[in-house]
Design a protein around this motif. Structure first.
Motif, PDB file in Angstrom:
ATOM      1  N   PRO A 168     141.666 -18.737  52.113  1.00 27.49           N
ATOM      2  CA  PRO A 168     142.277 -19.036  53.415  1.00 27.49           C
ATOM      3  C   PRO A 168     141.879 -20.429  53.908  1.00 27.49           C
ATOM      4  N   ASN A 169     142.833 -21.100  54.526  1.00 23.79           N
ATOM      5  CA  ASN A 169     142.628 -22.439  55.092  1.00 23.79           C
ATOM      6  C   ASN A 169     142.355 -23.513  54.041  1.00 23.79           C
ATOM      7  N   ALA A 170     142.828 -23.295  52.816  1.00 25.19           N
ATOM      8  CA  ALA A 170     142.688 -24.340  51.803  1.00 25.19           C
ATOM      9  C   ALA A 170     143.769 -25.399  51.932  1.00 25.19           C
ATOM     10  N   GLY A 171     144.780 -25.138  52.757  1.00 29.37           N
ATOM     11  CA  GLY A 171     145.848 -26.111  52.965  1.00 29.37           C
ATOM     12  C   GLY A 171     147.123 -25.786  52.216  1.00 29.37           C
ATOM     13  N   LYS A 172     147.306 -24.539  51.831  1.00 26.40           N
ATOM     14  CA  LYS A 172     148.489 -24.158  51.051  1.00 26.40           C
ATOM     15  C   LYS A 172     149.773 -24.312  51.875  1.00 26.40           C
ATOM     16  N   SER A 173     149.743 -23.837  53.110  1.00 32.68           N
ATOM     17  CA  SER A 173     150.937 -23.939  53.952  1.00 32.68           C
ATOM     18  C   SER A 173     151.271 -25.385  54.271  1.00 32.68           C
ATOM     19  N   THR A 174     150.245 -26.188  54.486  1.00 29.92           N
ATOM     20  CA  THR A 174     150.483 -27.610  54.754  1.00 29.92           C
ATOM     21  C   THR A 174     151.134 -28.278  53.558  1.00 29.92           C
ATOM     22  N   LEU A 175     150.667 -27.947  52.365  1.00 31.17           N
ATOM     23  CA  LEU A 175     151.209 -28.568  51.157  1.00 31.17           C
ATOM     24  C   LEU A 175     152.679 -28.210  50.967  1.00 31.17           C
ATOM     25  N   THR A 238     155.390 -16.492  38.167  1.00 29.35           N
ATOM     26  CA  THR A 238     155.322 -17.948  38.202  1.00 29.35           C
ATOM     27  C   THR A 238     154.974 -18.510  36.829  1.00 29.35           C
ATOM     28  N   ARG A 239     155.485 -19.698  36.573  1.00 30.62           N
ATOM     29  CA  ARG A 239     155.162 -20.385  35.320  1.00 30.62           C
ATOM     30  C   ARG A 239     153.922 -21.257  35.461  1.00 30.62           C
ATOM     31  N   LEU A 240     153.608 -21.643  36.688  1.00 30.00           N
ATOM     32  CA  LEU A 240     152.493 -22.562  36.923  1.00 30.00           C
ATOM     33  C   LEU A 240     151.834 -22.225  38.254  1.00 30.00           C
ATOM     34  N   LEU A 241     150.500 -22.291  38.285  1.00 30.19           N
ATOM     35  CA  LEU A 241     149.742 -22.081  39.513  1.00 30.19           C
ATOM     36  C   LEU A 241     149.095 -23.390  39.944  1.00 30.19           C
ATOM     37  N   ILE A 242     149.179 -23.680  41.236  1.00 29.54           N
ATOM     38  CA  ILE A 242     148.435 -24.800  41.825  1.00 29.54           C
ATOM     39  C   ILE A 242     147.306 -24.188  42.649  1.00 29.54           C
ATOM     40  N   HIS A 243     146.093 -24.384  42.187  1.00 31.46           N
ATOM     41  CA  HIS A 243     144.914 -23.802  42.829  1.00 31.46           C
ATOM     42  C   HIS A 243     144.270 -24.853  43.736  1.00 31.46           C
ATOM     43  N   LEU A 244     144.365 -24.637  45.030  1.00 29.77           N
ATOM     44  CA  LEU A 244     143.803 -25.572  45.998  1.00 29.77           C
ATOM     45  C   LEU A 244     142.370 -25.178  46.347  1.00 29.77           C
ATOM     46  N   VAL A 245     141.481 -26.178  46.378  1.00 28.63           N
ATOM     47  CA  VAL A 245     140.094 -26.001  46.803  1.00 28.63           C
ATOM     48  C   VAL A 245     139.853 -26.907  48.001  1.00 28.63           C
ATOM     49  N   ASP A 246     139.311 -26.354  49.051  1.00 32.51           N
ATOM     50  CA  ASP A 246     139.054 -27.103  50.283  1.00 32.51           C
ATOM     51  C   ASP A 246     137.844 -28.012  50.093  1.00 32.51           C
ATOM     52  N   ALA A 247     138.091 -29.329  50.173  1.00 39.17           N
ATOM     53  CA  ALA A 247     136.992 -30.284  49.996  1.00 39.17           C
ATOM     54  C   ALA A 247     135.950 -30.162  51.099  1.00 39.17           C
ATOM     55  N   GLY A 248     136.359 -29.647  52.272  1.00 41.79           N
ATOM     56  CA  GLY A 248     135.417 -29.533  53.388  1.00 41.79           C
ATOM     57  C   GLY A 248     134.625 -28.250  53.395  1.00 41.79           C
ATOM     58  N   SER A 249     134.776 -27.427  52.357  1.00 39.67           N
ATOM     59  CA  SER A 249     134.047 -26.162  52.285  1.00 39.67           C
ATOM     60  C   SER A 249     132.556 -26.401  52.068  1.00 39.67           C
ATOM     61  N   GLU A 250     131.765 -25.411  52.472  1.00 36.43           N
ATOM     62  CA  GLU A 250     130.321 -25.523  52.268  1.00 36.43           C
ATOM     63  C   GLU A 250     129.961 -25.487  50.789  1.00 36.43           C
ATOM     64  N   ASP A 251     130.715 -24.734  49.989  1.00 35.26           N
ATOM     65  CA  ASP A 251     130.434 -24.633  48.559  1.00 35.26           C
ATOM     66  C   ASP A 251     131.759 -24.524  47.802  1.00 35.26           C
ATOM     67  N   PRO A 252     132.397 -25.640  47.493  1.00 32.09           N
ATOM     68  CA  PRO A 252     133.691 -25.610  46.798  1.00 32.09           C
ATOM     69  C   PRO A 252     133.636 -24.911  45.440  1.00 32.09           C
ATOM     70  N   VAL A 253     132.521 -25.046  44.728  1.00 29.74           N
ATOM     71  CA  VAL A 253     132.414 -24.399  43.417  1.00 29.74           C
ATOM     72  C   VAL A 253     132.425 -22.881  43.567  1.00 29.74           C
TER      73      VAL A 253
END
Length: 329
Positions: A168-175, A238-253
């Motif tokens: 949630p809040n990774a920016g999927k809707s914005t993208l 789907t043929r392809l997934l775009i996996h978004l990671v929030d750069a502002g997260s406390e622990d992106p990994v």
């Protein structure tokens, strides 16, 4: 419009019309004999894929679909009229299963594709069928048969070539809003997106590609936690997934690993689906720290990482170029 992607309905084929017992008694027809006609056949129930529909909302309020019965036979060996097919429109991408056994009856993906889910009953025979040398005036006739009746489970799986996933809040809707004309709800709190959003992104060739913004996954989504369990099915095609990671997260990994684990737990080959790993909201990280973050994610995932900012419009051309390359456009 309310988004409904699962529905339970009952379909019932029409009953066949009864045959009749009748005799010809015309002035110039000596020994006219039996002339009872057959009953008409009951109508079948047919599902048809319609590209103009996007939800199973129509089945929320109506659960029983019964086709027309056949008409009874008439004198002079007239056959009764058969019932008219009951055609039910469903969205493209609808899977049809038997409710109790779970057996897959059909998968309607192409516009206009049809599936007969309940056959009508056969019409009865009139007494003209029972004429013989031993019985010159039969009074026997048969009734029409009942049509089939089945409980069905309808499940809609969106037909999108590219699925956008992430916490949630990774920016999927914005993208998806930036790339297409879709206008999903965007806010700074989790679970803003409660239903999948579809957007069409223009390819270099001029054709459109459907992108789907899948509601945020959380830990335990594959077991029913949050919203992910309800909507993971929509990325199966789907043929392809775009996996978004929030750069502002406390622990992106850790965020990366959560989504990876949920894809593995859900199965259906999602973990092996071609995937682009993308750091979003790169403006939240200093230029000095961004390379280290990118390296950490590449090490953890074993795949290259793109850096973008959907809100600022940064590197979106690079993301689309990589997307078209993966799709073979």
């Amino acid at each position: 419009m309310q988004f409904i992607d699962q529905a339970r309905i009952t379909v019932r084929g029409g009953r066949g019309g009864d045959g009749i017992a009748a005799f010809r008694r015309e002035k110039y027809v000596p020994a006219g004999g039996p002339s009872g006609g057959d009953g008409g056949c009951g109508a079948p129930v047919v599902l048809e894929a319609d590209s103009n529909l996007q939800t199973l909302l129509d089945f929320k309020y109506k659960r029983l679909f019964a086709a027309d019965d056949g008409r009874r036979g008439g004198p002079n060996k007239c056959t009764g009229a058969s019932g008219k097919d009951l055609v039910i429109k469903v969205p493209c991408g609808t899977e049809v299963r038997h409710l109790r056994t779970g057996i897959l009856l059909g998968d309607l993906t192409a516009p206009g594709e049809r599936l007969t889910v309940a056959f009508g009953g056969r019409g009865g025979l009139g007494n003209a069928h029972y004429l013989s040398n031993r019985n010159r005036a039969p009074e026997k006739f048969t009734e029409g048969r009942e049509g089939e009746e089945w409980p069905l489970q309808l499940e809609l799986k969106l037909l999108a070539e590219v699925g956008i996933i992430g916490l949630p809040n990774a920016g999927k809707s914005t993208l998806i809003a930036v790339l297409s004309a879709a206008r999903p709800k965007i806010a700074d709190y989790p679970f803003t997106t409660l239903v999948p959003n579809l957007g069409v992104v223009r390819r270099p060739s001029g054709d459109g590609t459907v992108f789907a913004d899948i509601p945020g996954l959380i830990e335990g989504a594959a077991q029913g936690a949050g919203l992910g369990h309800d909507f993971l099915r929509h990325i199966e095609r789907t043929r392809l997934l775009i996996h978004l990671v929030d750069a502002g997260s406390e622990d992106p990994v850790a965020d990366l690993n959560v989504v990876q684990q949920e894809l593995e737990a859900y199965g259906h080959g999602l973990v092996d689906r071609p995937r682009l790993l993308v750091i979003n909201k790169q403006e939240l990280v200093s230029e000095e720290d961004l390379p280290a973050l990118r390296e950490d994610l590449e090490t953890a995932s074993g795949r290259p990482v793109l850096c973008i900012s959907a809100a600022m419009g940064t590197n979106l051309d690079q993301l689309l170029a990589e997307t078209w390359a993966q799709l073979g456009v």
